[in-house]
Scaffold this motif. Structure first.
Motif, PDB file in Angstrom:
ATOM      1  N   ARG A 126       0.831  -1.203   0.000  1.00  0.00           N
ATOM      2  CA  ARG A 126       0.000   0.000   0.000  1.00  0.00           C
ATOM      3  C   ARG A 126       0.869   1.259   0.000  1.00  0.00           C
ATOM      4  O   ARG A 126       0.653   2.185  -0.765  1.00  0.00           O
ATOM      5  N   ARG A 127       1.875   1.310   0.857  1.00  0.00           N
ATOM      6  CA  ARG A 127       2.758   2.480   0.926  1.00  0.00           C
ATOM      7  C   ARG A 127       3.512   2.683  -0.397  1.00  0.00           C
ATOM      8  O   ARG A 127       3.639   3.799  -0.876  1.00  0.00           O
ATOM      9  N   HIS A 128       3.964   1.583  -0.980  1.00  0.00           N
ATOM     10  CA  HIS A 128       4.684   1.651  -2.255  1.00  0.00           C
ATOM     11  C   HIS A 128       3.765   2.178  -3.360  1.00  0.00           C
ATOM     12  O   HIS A 128       4.144   3.067  -4.131  1.00  0.00           O
ATOM     13  N   SER A 142      -6.313   7.833  -2.750  1.00  0.00           N
ATOM     14  CA  SER A 142      -7.405   7.903  -1.780  1.00  0.00           C
ATOM     15  C   SER A 142      -7.155   6.926  -0.634  1.00  0.00           C
ATOM     16  O   SER A 142      -6.680   5.817  -0.851  1.00  0.00           O
ATOM     17  N   PRO A 143      -7.510   7.317   0.594  1.00  0.00           N
ATOM     18  CA  PRO A 143      -7.396   6.387   1.719  1.00  0.00           C
ATOM     19  C   PRO A 143      -8.261   5.140   1.511  1.00  0.00           C
ATOM     20  O   PRO A 143      -8.034   4.114   2.122  1.00  0.00           O
ATOM     21  N   GLN A 144      -9.260   5.244   0.621  1.00  0.00           N
ATOM     22  CA  GLN A 144     -10.133   4.103   0.333  1.00  0.00           C
ATOM     23  C   GLN A 144      -9.556   3.153  -0.715  1.00  0.00           C
ATOM     24  O   GLN A 144     -10.154   2.138  -1.025  1.00  0.00           O
ATOM     25  N   MET A 145      -8.417   3.474  -1.253  1.00  0.00           N
ATOM     26  CA  MET A 145      -7.806   2.611  -2.270  1.00  0.00           C
ATOM     27  C   MET A 145      -7.137   1.437  -1.565  1.00  0.00           C
ATOM     28  O   MET A 145      -5.928   1.421  -1.341  1.00  0.00           O
ATOM     29  N   LEU A 146      -7.964   0.458  -1.215  1.00  0.00           N
ATOM     30  CA  LEU A 146      -7.490  -0.675  -0.415  1.00  0.00           C
ATOM     31  C   LEU A 146      -7.796  -2.036  -1.022  1.00  0.00           C
ATOM     32  O   LEU A 146      -7.210  -3.037  -0.629  1.00  0.00           O
ATOM     33  N   TRP A 147      -8.732  -2.092  -1.958  1.00  0.00           N
ATOM     34  CA  TRP A 147      -9.156  -3.393  -2.481  1.00  0.00           C
ATOM     35  C   TRP A 147      -8.375  -3.769  -3.729  1.00  0.00           C
ATOM     36  O   TRP A 147      -8.231  -2.994  -4.651  1.00  0.00           O
ATOM     37  N   SER A 148      -7.889  -4.998  -3.695  1.00  0.00           N
ATOM     38  CA  SER A 148      -7.089  -5.507  -4.796  1.00  0.00           C
ATOM     39  C   SER A 148      -7.521  -6.937  -5.124  1.00  0.00           C
ATOM     40  O   SER A 148      -8.321  -7.536  -4.417  1.00  0.00           O
ATOM     41  N   ARG A 149      -6.955  -7.432  -6.186  1.00  0.00           N
ATOM     42  CA  ARG A 149      -7.120  -8.843  -6.528  1.00  0.00           C
ATOM     43  C   ARG A 149      -5.798  -9.306  -7.126  1.00  0.00           C
ATOM     44  O   ARG A 149      -5.021  -8.496  -7.632  1.00  0.00           O
ATOM     45  N   ALA A 158       6.215 -22.028 -15.996  1.00  0.00           N
ATOM     46  CA  ALA A 158       6.672 -20.799 -15.337  1.00  0.00           C
ATOM     47  C   ALA A 158       5.453 -19.942 -14.995  1.00  0.00           C
ATOM     48  O   ALA A 158       4.496 -19.875 -15.762  1.00  0.00           O
ATOM     49  N   GLN A 159       5.507 -19.302 -13.835  1.00  0.00           N
ATOM     50  CA  GLN A 159       4.349 -18.558 -13.354  1.00  0.00           C
ATOM     51  C   GLN A 159       4.629 -17.058 -13.250  1.00  0.00           C
ATOM     52  O   GLN A 159       5.737 -16.637 -12.950  1.00  0.00           O
ATOM     53  N   LEU A 160       3.557 -16.293 -13.489  1.00  0.00           N
ATOM     54  CA  LEU A 160       3.574 -14.831 -13.419  1.00  0.00           C
ATOM     55  C   LEU A 160       2.426 -14.404 -12.523  1.00  0.00           C
ATOM     56  O   LEU A 160       1.282 -14.802 -12.751  1.00  0.00           O
ATOM     57  N   ARG A 161       2.713 -13.613 -11.495  1.00  0.00           N
ATOM     58  CA  ARG A 161       1.668 -13.122 -10.589  1.00  0.00           C
ATOM     59  C   ARG A 161       1.297 -11.702 -10.982  1.00  0.00           C
ATOM     60  O   ARG A 161       2.177 -10.868 -11.203  1.00  0.00           O
ATOM     61  N   VAL A 162       0.000 -11.444 -11.051  1.00  0.00           N
ATOM     62  CA  VAL A 162      -0.506 -10.108 -11.354  1.00  0.00           C
ATOM     63  C   VAL A 162      -1.392  -9.653 -10.200  1.00  0.00           C
ATOM     64  O   VAL A 162      -2.286 -10.379  -9.776  1.00  0.00           O
ATOM     65  N   MET A 163      -1.119  -8.459  -9.694  1.00  0.00           N
ATOM     66  CA  MET A 163      -1.917  -7.865  -8.625  1.00  0.00           C
ATOM     67  C   MET A 163      -2.444  -6.531  -9.124  1.00  0.00           C
ATOM     68  O   MET A 163      -1.699  -5.750  -9.711  1.00  0.00           O
ATOM     69  N   GLU A 164      -3.729  -6.279  -8.917  1.00  0.00           N
ATOM     70  CA  GLU A 164      -4.375  -5.050  -9.375  1.00  0.00           C
ATOM     71  C   GLU A 164      -5.063  -4.387  -8.185  1.00  0.00           C
ATOM     72  O   GLU A 164      -5.836  -5.026  -7.483  1.00  0.00           O
ATOM     73  N   LEU A 165      -4.765  -3.115  -7.970  1.00  0.00           N
ATOM     74  CA  LEU A 165      -5.307  -2.332  -6.864  1.00  0.00           C
ATOM     75  C   LEU A 165      -6.242  -1.284  -7.454  1.00  0.00           C
ATOM     76  O   LEU A 165      -5.837  -0.491  -8.301  1.00  0.00           O
ATOM     77  N   PHE A 166      -7.501  -1.282  -7.004  1.00  0.00           N
ATOM     78  CA  PHE A 166      -8.547  -0.479  -7.620  1.00  0.00           C
ATOM     79  C   PHE A 166      -8.758   0.865  -6.924  1.00  0.00           C
ATOM     80  O   PHE A 166      -8.890   0.928  -5.709  1.00  0.00           O
ATOM     81  N   ALA A 167      -8.827   1.922  -7.727  1.00  0.00           N
ATOM     82  CA  ALA A 167      -9.135   3.256  -7.208  1.00  0.00           C
ATOM     83  C   ALA A 167     -10.625   3.326  -6.879  1.00  0.00           C
ATOM     84  O   ALA A 167     -11.446   2.689  -7.545  1.00  0.00           O
ATOM     85  N   PRO A 168     -11.006   4.101  -5.865  1.00  0.00           N
ATOM     86  CA  PRO A 168     -12.417   4.236  -5.503  1.00  0.00           C
ATOM     87  C   PRO A 168     -13.295   4.752  -6.641  1.00  0.00           C
ATOM     88  O   PRO A 168     -14.498   4.538  -6.634  1.00  0.00           O
ATOM     89  N   ALA A 169     -12.704   5.419  -7.624  1.00  0.00           N
ATOM     90  CA  ALA A 169     -13.480   5.939  -8.751  1.00  0.00           C
ATOM     91  C   ALA A 169     -14.197   4.828  -9.517  1.00  0.00           C
ATOM     92  O   ALA A 169     -15.158   5.093 -10.239  1.00  0.00           O
TER      93      ALA A 169
END
Length: 184
Positions: A126-128, A142-149, A158-169
């Motif tokens: 989150r800080r990064h 936004s302080p509400q930008m907390l939900w990811s998948r 071979a594996q690749l990890r993808v993480m997406e963090l969603f803006a409240p918009a």
């Protein structure tokens, strides 16, 4: 703008297929802003998701996905450095193209189940993301930008990890149905 809760972002957290394609349907212009691509030490969650040993290096790609100039998603992909000379070598030349072009054009790639996750407000990821968001947009996240998948894509072992963090918009906006990238 809605309130960014798990319920208000549920459709985005569960939407299968290409997130880039779903975002592109929200406006006239879809852009990938590359924030960083390079070698970095593994993070614990990435190591666990990729089934890797405690030591080693990963190639990381961090981006902001924008629609009509509006930043909507911060994303991070990570793959073991050795895999970028093999099954995931195309990652190196991706530039500002969406990662989806690589992931959904190849039938040899499979995807794990999507895993929604609420980030800790004070956690490292989150800080990064906040630092990069501010530097790239000029506006604090936004302080509400907390939900990811996150999910893991596999190709030739071979594996690749993808993480997406969603803006409240995105809260309350419908991702809409889209064909799998392969079907386009």
């Amino acid at each position: 703008m809605g309130i960014a809760t798990r319920d208000s972002l549920r459709d985005w957290l569960r939407a299968p297929g290409s997130l880039s394609r779903r975002l592109a349907r929200l406006g006239e212009r879809f852009e990938v802003q590359v924030l960083r691509q390079g070698v970095a030490p593994f993070r614990a969650l990435e190591r666990a998701a990729l089934g890797l040993p405690p030591r080693g290096l990963t190639v990381v790609r961090e981006v902001i996905l924008r629609v009509d100039g509006e930043p909507l998603v911060w994303a991070r992909s990570a793959v073991h450095q050795r895999a970028t000379t093999g099954p995931w070598r195309a990652l190196k030349g991706l530039g500002t193209k969406p990662l989806a072009h690589l992931l959904y054009d190849d039938r040899a790639i499979s995807r794990s189940e999507l895993q929604p996750r609420r980030l800790s407000r004070h956690g490292h990821t989150r800080r990064h993301a906040e630092r990069q968001w501010l530097a790239a947009t000029g506006v604090p996240a936004s302080p509400q930008m907390l939900w990811s998948r996150h999910s893991v894509f596999s190709r030739c072992g071979a594996q690749l990890r993808v993480m997406e963090l969603f803006a409240p918009a995105l809260a309350g906006r419908q991702p809409g149905r889209t064909l799998d990238w392969r079907g386009a």
